[in-house]
Design a protein around this motif. Sequence first.
Motif, PDB file in Angstrom:
ATOM      1  N   GLN A  18       0.756  -1.371  -0.067  1.00 16.71           N
ATOM      2  CA  GLN A  18       0.015   0.148  -0.022  1.00 16.71           C
ATOM      3  C   GLN A  18       0.894   1.275   0.035  1.00 16.71           C
ATOM      4  OE1 GLN A  18      -2.355  -0.917   3.524  1.00 16.71           O
ATOM      5  NE2 GLN A  18      -3.996  -1.545   2.362  1.00 16.71           N
ATOM      6  N   ALA A  19       2.176   1.224   0.577  1.00 18.11           N
ATOM      7  CA  ALA A  19       2.851   2.257   0.656  1.00 18.11           C
ATOM      8  C   ALA A  19       3.619   2.574  -0.732  1.00 18.11           C
ATOM      9  CB  ALA A  19       3.999   2.185   1.988  1.00 18.11           C
ATOM     10  N   GLY A  20       3.507   1.534  -1.636  1.00 18.42           N
ATOM     11  CA  GLY A  20       4.098   1.515  -3.078  1.00 18.42           C
ATOM     12  C   GLY A  20       5.252   1.112  -3.208  1.00 18.42           C
ATOM     13  N   HIS A  21       5.738   0.254  -2.168  1.00 20.47           N
ATOM     14  CA  HIS A  21       6.923  -0.493  -2.408  1.00 20.47           C
ATOM     15  C   HIS A  21       6.892  -1.545  -3.286  1.00 20.47           C
ATOM     16  CE1 HIS A  21       9.027   1.670   1.101  1.00 20.47           C
ATOM     17  NE2 HIS A  21       7.987   1.393   1.672  1.00 20.47           N
ATOM     18  N   SER A  22       8.041  -1.890  -4.229  1.00 19.91           N
ATOM     19  CA  SER A  22       7.930  -2.858  -5.198  1.00 19.91           C
ATOM     20  C   SER A  22       7.806  -4.209  -4.455  1.00 19.91           C
ATOM     21  CB  SER A  22       8.961  -2.723  -6.077  1.00 19.91           C
ATOM     22  OG  SER A  22      10.248  -3.197  -5.802  1.00 19.91           O
ATOM     23  N   ALA A  23       7.427  -5.244  -5.358  1.00 17.26           N
ATOM     24  CA  ALA A  23       7.536  -6.871  -4.642  1.00 17.26           C
ATOM     25  C   ALA A  23       9.042  -7.131  -4.500  1.00 17.26           C
ATOM     26  CB  ALA A  23       6.663  -7.516  -5.760  1.00 17.26           C
ATOM     27  N   GLU A  24       9.746  -6.549  -5.490  1.00 15.58           N
ATOM     28  CA  GLU A  24      11.053  -7.043  -5.473  1.00 15.58           C
ATOM     29  C   GLU A  24      11.737  -6.632  -4.209  1.00 15.58           C
ATOM     30  OE1 GLU A  24       9.771  -5.799  -8.141  1.00 15.58           O
ATOM     31  OE2 GLU A  24       9.867  -7.280  -9.555  1.00 15.58           O
ATOM     32  N   SER A  25      11.444  -5.262  -3.580  1.00 14.60           N
ATOM     33  CA  SER A  25      11.967  -4.563  -2.552  1.00 14.60           C
ATOM     34  C   SER A  25      11.581  -5.147  -1.256  1.00 14.60           C
ATOM     35  CB  SER A  25      11.881  -3.117  -2.456  1.00 14.60           C
ATOM     36  OG  SER A  25      10.578  -2.839  -2.358  1.00 14.60           O
ATOM     37  N   VAL A  26      10.272  -5.625  -1.264  1.00 16.63           N
ATOM     38  CA  VAL A  26       9.786  -6.242  -0.112  1.00 16.63           C
ATOM     39  C   VAL A  26      10.450  -7.810   0.121  1.00 16.63           C
ATOM     40  CG1 VAL A  26       7.695  -7.170   0.814  1.00 16.63           C
ATOM     41  CG2 VAL A  26       7.663  -5.089  -0.163  1.00 16.63           C
ATOM     42  N   LEU A  27      10.423  -8.355  -1.159  1.00 21.68           N
ATOM     43  CA  LEU A  27      11.031  -9.916  -0.809  1.00 21.68           C
ATOM     44  C   LEU A  27      12.546  -9.550  -0.462  1.00 21.68           C
ATOM     45  CD1 LEU A  27      11.015 -12.792  -1.637  1.00 21.68           C
ATOM     46  CD2 LEU A  27      11.468 -12.394  -3.909  1.00 21.68           C
ATOM     47  N   ASP A  28      13.238  -8.750  -1.167  1.00 26.06           N
ATOM     48  CA  ASP A  28      14.730  -8.291  -0.495  1.00 26.06           C
ATOM     49  C   ASP A  28      14.706  -8.287   0.883  1.00 26.06           C
ATOM     50  OD1 ASP A  28      17.554  -8.328  -1.399  1.00 26.06           O
ATOM     51  OD2 ASP A  28      17.221  -6.030  -0.804  1.00 26.06           O
ATOM     52  N   SER A  29      13.912  -7.479   1.332  1.00 18.72           N
ATOM     53  CA  SER A  29      14.170  -7.195   2.681  1.00 18.72           C
ATOM     54  C   SER A  29      13.713  -8.154   3.628  1.00 18.72           C
ATOM     55  CB  SER A  29      12.984  -6.057   3.293  1.00 18.72           C
ATOM     56  OG  SER A  29      12.705  -5.686   4.499  1.00 18.72           O
ATOM     57  N   MET A  30      12.562  -9.181   3.397  1.00 19.66           N
ATOM     58  CA  MET A  30      12.367 -10.330   4.218  1.00 19.66           C
ATOM     59  C   MET A  30      13.286 -11.354   3.978  1.00 19.66           C
ATOM     60  SD  MET A  30       8.421 -10.987   3.028  1.00 19.66           S
ATOM     61  CE  MET A  30       8.533 -12.382   4.065  1.00 19.66           C
ATOM     62  N   ILE A  31      14.358 -11.504   2.779  1.00 24.99           N
ATOM     63  CA  ILE A  31      15.382 -12.501   2.792  1.00 24.99           C
ATOM     64  C   ILE A  31      16.506 -11.651   3.683  1.00 24.99           C
ATOM     65  CG2 ILE A  31      17.033 -13.416   1.155  1.00 24.99           C
ATOM     66  CD1 ILE A  31      15.064 -13.169  -0.942  1.00 24.99           C
ATOM     67  N   LYS A  32      16.855 -10.505   3.585  1.00 22.81           N
ATOM     68  CA  LYS A  32      17.993  -9.900   4.511  1.00 22.81           C
ATOM     69  C   LYS A  32      17.631 -10.059   5.924  1.00 22.81           C
ATOM     70  CE  LYS A  32      19.479  -6.563   0.950  1.00 22.81           C
ATOM     71  NZ  LYS A  32      19.713  -5.087   0.712  1.00 22.81           N
ATOM     72  N   SER A  33      16.290 -10.311   6.170  1.00 23.40           N
ATOM     73  CA  SER A  33      16.043 -10.452   7.440  1.00 23.40           C
ATOM     74  C   SER A  33      15.857 -11.947   8.064  1.00 23.40           C
ATOM     75  CB  SER A  33      14.563  -9.861   7.773  1.00 23.40           C
ATOM     76  OG  SER A  33      14.552  -8.531   7.610  1.00 23.40           O
ATOM     77  N   GLY A  34      16.317 -12.761   7.132  1.00 28.07           N
ATOM     78  CA  GLY A  34      16.682 -14.421   7.567  1.00 28.07           C
ATOM     79  C   GLY A  34      15.376 -15.064   6.984  1.00 28.07           C
ATOM     80  N   TRP A  35      14.432 -14.767   6.197  1.00 26.73           N
ATOM     81  CA  TRP A  35      13.453 -15.643   5.679  1.00 26.73           C
ATOM     82  C   TRP A  35      13.972 -16.298   4.473  1.00 26.73           C
ATOM     83  CZ3 TRP A  35       8.657 -16.447   7.729  1.00 26.73           C
ATOM     84  CH2 TRP A  35       8.379 -15.811   8.582  1.00 26.73           C
ATOM     85  N   ASN A  36      13.439 -17.658   4.362  1.00 22.72           N
ATOM     86  CA  ASN A  36      13.963 -18.310   3.481  1.00 22.72           C
ATOM     87  C   ASN A  36      12.994 -18.001   2.242  1.00 22.72           C
ATOM     88  OD1 ASN A  36      12.441 -20.943   1.669  1.00 22.72           O
ATOM     89  ND2 ASN A  36      14.334 -21.402   2.288  1.00 22.72           N
ATOM     90  N   GLU A  37      13.599 -17.902   1.159  1.00 20.80           N
ATOM     91  CA  GLU A  37      13.210 -17.407  -0.113  1.00 20.80           C
ATOM     92  C   GLU A  37      11.780 -17.754  -0.559  1.00 20.80           C
ATOM     93  OE1 GLU A  37      14.358 -15.989  -4.644  1.00 20.80           O
ATOM     94  OE2 GLU A  37      15.737 -16.975  -3.397  1.00 20.80           O
ATOM     95  N   GLU A  38      11.667 -19.161  -0.682  1.00 21.63           N
ATOM     96  CA  GLU A  38      10.576 -19.951  -0.918  1.00 21.63           C
ATOM     97  C   GLU A  38       9.324 -19.684   0.152  1.00 21.63           C
ATOM     98  OE1 GLU A  38       8.897 -24.370  -1.591  1.00 21.63           O
ATOM     99  OE2 GLU A  38      11.003 -24.090  -1.789  1.00 21.63           O
ATOM    100  N   VAL A  39       9.527 -19.744   1.420  1.00 16.19           N
ATOM    101  CA  VAL A  39       8.556 -19.033   2.165  1.00 16.19           C
ATOM    102  C   VAL A  39       8.119 -17.730   2.021  1.00 16.19           C
ATOM    103  CG1 VAL A  39       8.077 -19.029   4.783  1.00 16.19           C
ATOM    104  CG2 VAL A  39       9.383 -20.743   3.784  1.00 16.19           C
ATOM    105  N   ALA A  40       9.124 -16.792   1.848  1.00 16.58           N
ATOM    106  CA  ALA A  40       8.796 -15.379   1.544  1.00 16.58           C
ATOM    107  C   ALA A  40       7.927 -14.958   0.502  1.00 16.58           C
ATOM    108  CB  ALA A  40      10.122 -14.397   1.668  1.00 16.58           C
ATOM    109  N   ILE A  41       8.391 -15.705  -0.684  1.00 18.15           N
ATOM    110  CA  ILE A  41       7.563 -15.519  -1.826  1.00 18.15           C
ATOM    111  C   ILE A  41       6.100 -16.170  -1.705  1.00 18.15           C
ATOM    112  CG2 ILE A  41       7.289 -16.422  -4.307  1.00 18.15           C
ATOM    113  CD1 ILE A  41      10.226 -16.511  -4.593  1.00 18.15           C
ATOM    114  N   GLU A  42       5.930 -17.292  -1.121  1.00 14.99           N
ATOM    115  CA  GLU A  42       4.500 -17.522  -0.902  1.00 14.99           C
ATOM    116  C   GLU A  42       3.733 -16.867   0.076  1.00 14.99           C
ATOM    117  OE1 GLU A  42       1.016 -19.725  -0.584  1.00 14.99           O
ATOM    118  OE2 GLU A  42       2.666 -20.052  -2.201  1.00 14.99           O
ATOM    119  N   ALA A  43       4.556 -16.488   1.071  1.00 11.24           N
ATOM    120  CA  ALA A  43       3.675 -15.276   2.216  1.00 11.24           C
ATOM    121  C   ALA A  43       3.189 -14.041   1.201  1.00 11.24           C
ATOM    122  CB  ALA A  43       4.759 -14.972   3.228  1.00 11.24           C
TER     123      ALA A  43
END
Length: 286
Positions: A22-47
């Motif tokens: 809603q704040a206008g952040h791209s899907a790529e930037s949100v995914l990158d932030s989650m991965i850097k925080s320790g989230w598994n990429e597959e889990v992050a994409i599904e979430a």
Amino acid sequence: MSTQTQQQVTPELRRWIVEQAQAGHSAESVLDSMIKSGWNEEVAIEAMESSLRSHLESHAVQKGLPPAVPVPDPRLDESPLYLDGGDRRVHVLQAMYNPRVVVFGSLLSDQECEQLIGLAKPRLARSLTVATKTGGEEVNEDRTSSGMFFQRGENELVARIEARIARLVNWPVENGEGLQVLHYRPGAEYKPHYDYFDPAEPGTPTILKRGGQRVGTLVMYLGEPEKGGGTTFPDVHLEVAPKRGHGVFFSYERPHPSTRTLHGGAPVLAGEKWIATKWLRERRFE
């Protein structure tokens, strides 16, 4: 235990994902932030996918749109050039996600096209459309072709093609209406329309008893006109050329113009056009 099974997608994470979108952040930037925080990429994409899908669906229903339903869909996650049709390798020539449109190449052989035309010719009559006010059929001035229907699995040829379609779009054979063959002479057309049944029309409840809503359409080109006759999608300025043996598939998850599946058969300007259409329903078509 894998990292994927250890990580739990919480309501708080889902809210955060929606807030970022809603704040206008791209899907790529949100995914990158989650991965850097320790989230598994597959889990992050599904979430991300499930959270945003749920949010959009809730927003759509709040605005009065009909609920979305599962739809047939080719497996194109890895952008394949070809799909396995069971008995035939089918080309993927073009894919669009909104609306969901896929253009298939070499879906039918030349021999299959000729056989369908030959079997259909003796049974052709002025094409009818579904009469949504009554649930029956009627002549519609917007549709100036002639056509006929095969029963589902009526013969070996039809059954083989239906099995191929079911495999390509991941939808049960029994959920398909009978294959319709249509013939367009010069000047004939089918003006832009939707294939789903309008919930506001009085005859729709009667129509839906036979298998629920239509959720997908496949148009297969059996014969090429010299000019004209393409399948048009006015909302997205797309026209698919009627190349023999090719097909165009599109799906619609709710009976509403928001699916952007308005489409039509452009007038044939020279020569003749032959197509076969397969409509797919939510449930078994009776």
